[in-house]
Design an enzyme around this catalytic site. Sequence first.
Site, short mmCIF file in Angstrom:
data_model
loop_
_atom_site.label_atom_id
_atom_site.label_comp_id
_atom_site.label_asym_id
_atom_site.label_seq_id
_atom_site.Cartn_x
_atom_site.Cartn_y
_atom_site.Cartn_z
CB CYS A 192 -1.15 0.15 1.10
SG CYS A 192 -2.00 -1.64 1.12
CG HIS A 333 -1.37 4.45 5.04
ND1 HIS A 333 -1.34 4.41 3.67
CD2 HIS A 333 -1.53 3.25 5.46
CE1 HIS A 333 -1.53 3.07 3.22
NE2 HIS A 333 -1.70 2.24 4.42
CD GLU A 344 -1.39 7.59 9.09
OE1 GLU A 344 -2.40 6.85 8.85
OE2 GLU A 344 -0.89 8.30 8.31
CE LYS A 365 -5.32 4.45 2.12
NZ LYS A 365 -4.35 5.70 2.33
CG HIS A 370 -6.16 0.86 1.35
ND1 HIS A 370 -5.29 1.68 0.35
CD2 HIS A 370 -5.62 0.40 2.40
CE1 HIS A 370 -4.25 1.32 0.85
NE2 HIS A 370 -4.25 0.61 2.03
CG PHE A 428 -0.22 -6.00 4.29
CD1 PHE A 428 -0.59 -4.96 5.13
CD2 PHE A 428 -0.83 -6.91 4.02
CE1 PHE A 428 -2.06 -5.41 5.75
CE2 PHE A 428 -2.23 -7.32 4.24
CZ PHE A 428 -2.75 -6.69 5.22
#
Length: 440
Positions: A192, A333, A344, A365, A370, A428
């Site tokens: 991502c 993010h 975060e 998002k 996403h 990830f």
Amino acid sequence: MRRRVVVTGIGAVCPLGNDAATTWQNLLAGRSGVDYIRDFPVDRLRSDIAASVKGFDVGRYLSPKEAEIYGRVTHFSLAAAVEALREAGIVPIERAPAAEDEAERAGARAQGAPPLATAPASGLDRTRIGCLMSTGMGSVEIFEEQVARSAARGPRAVSPYFIPGVMPNGAAALISMRYGLMGPSYNLASACATGTHSIATSALMIEAGEADVMVAGGAEAATRLNTVAGFGNAKALARAVDGDPARASRPFDRRRQGFVMGEGAGALVLEEEQHALARGAKPLAVVAGFGMTTDAEHLTRPHSGGLGLALAVERALARAGTAPEAIGYINPHATSTPQGDAAEVLALRRVFGERLARIPISATKSMIGHLLGGAGAVETIAVVCSLRDQLLHPSINVDELDPECSLDVVRERRAVDLRHAVKCSAGFGGHNCALVLERA
């Protein structure tokens, strides 16, 4: 002195629009691109919603045969890149041939026809223009279809275009052929964080003198039965809230439950500043700094204290020569997962301290879902638009801010006097990337 990198073109295909201008206007309006999945059966899935691209006409960019060879992620990548390159004033040399035309072209060249891509693009040195248009997962639907074909009819039934169709670097190759770009060209994959890493690495190449212009960005089109099943079984996906899919993606809200899969692409033309000014291109923003780190802790879970992401932001600020106090906006993010958002906030608080609560933040998002490998690129485009227009788009679905996320979440479009902004992404594998962007 380090070469400065500016943005001279942007292009987007995403759930809120098939170009950057439409996407930006819908973000400012606070519209959601999330809806129920209608492309495949969802009755046995843990989530039945997604943010899909709508009304996209691949025929504007590819012939029917080309469209069949390349996957949807490559279609989106090419469209976004074409828009960005047009805005930057860089035109295609010649329409590149489809793979099945190559033998015919070879025969034509043997008879004296000129090879493709022999003239400089827009009078530029095409050997100094590169492309990092990346995807994290590649053409998932082609892989599924060809595996199913082999299982049903045997391996001789597999398409000879299977490999070029699924290879993740297909989009970078196609864009390079279309525009005759002979600089660095390949694919980065960091889940991502892919789109943001592509922008940072492209800026690094320009700074280092490896290229003068880079097409940089990311894309994904992986909303398929098995990928939704995989993310769903990992309990990472959200479901409709009170029967409404548009309310499912809710970063930093107390009722957040997971992310919504999305698809799309974002492309930026990055350029060495003097190179852009010399040819009359108008900079939209400056890529002032970037930082890249790894959590080195867990395959899918973010660092519990947000250490890796914090280090990425600190490195981006240091490279930009910008103090944390100068940052006037953060595009995080913000996946809307309980663990991800909390980590975060810890990362950003480590960098910005108590001042974090007074820095405007909006989560793209919340409206587009996403986009995985495409997320960082489209979200960076939103930051570029914010710096250009001095407007911030809202976050939607923040009905009750999580008390652990004491943030100034922008709820309605907001006019600002903005000079520096931060964009950060995580993926990830523990991959982190942050950008510092500056008003041009």
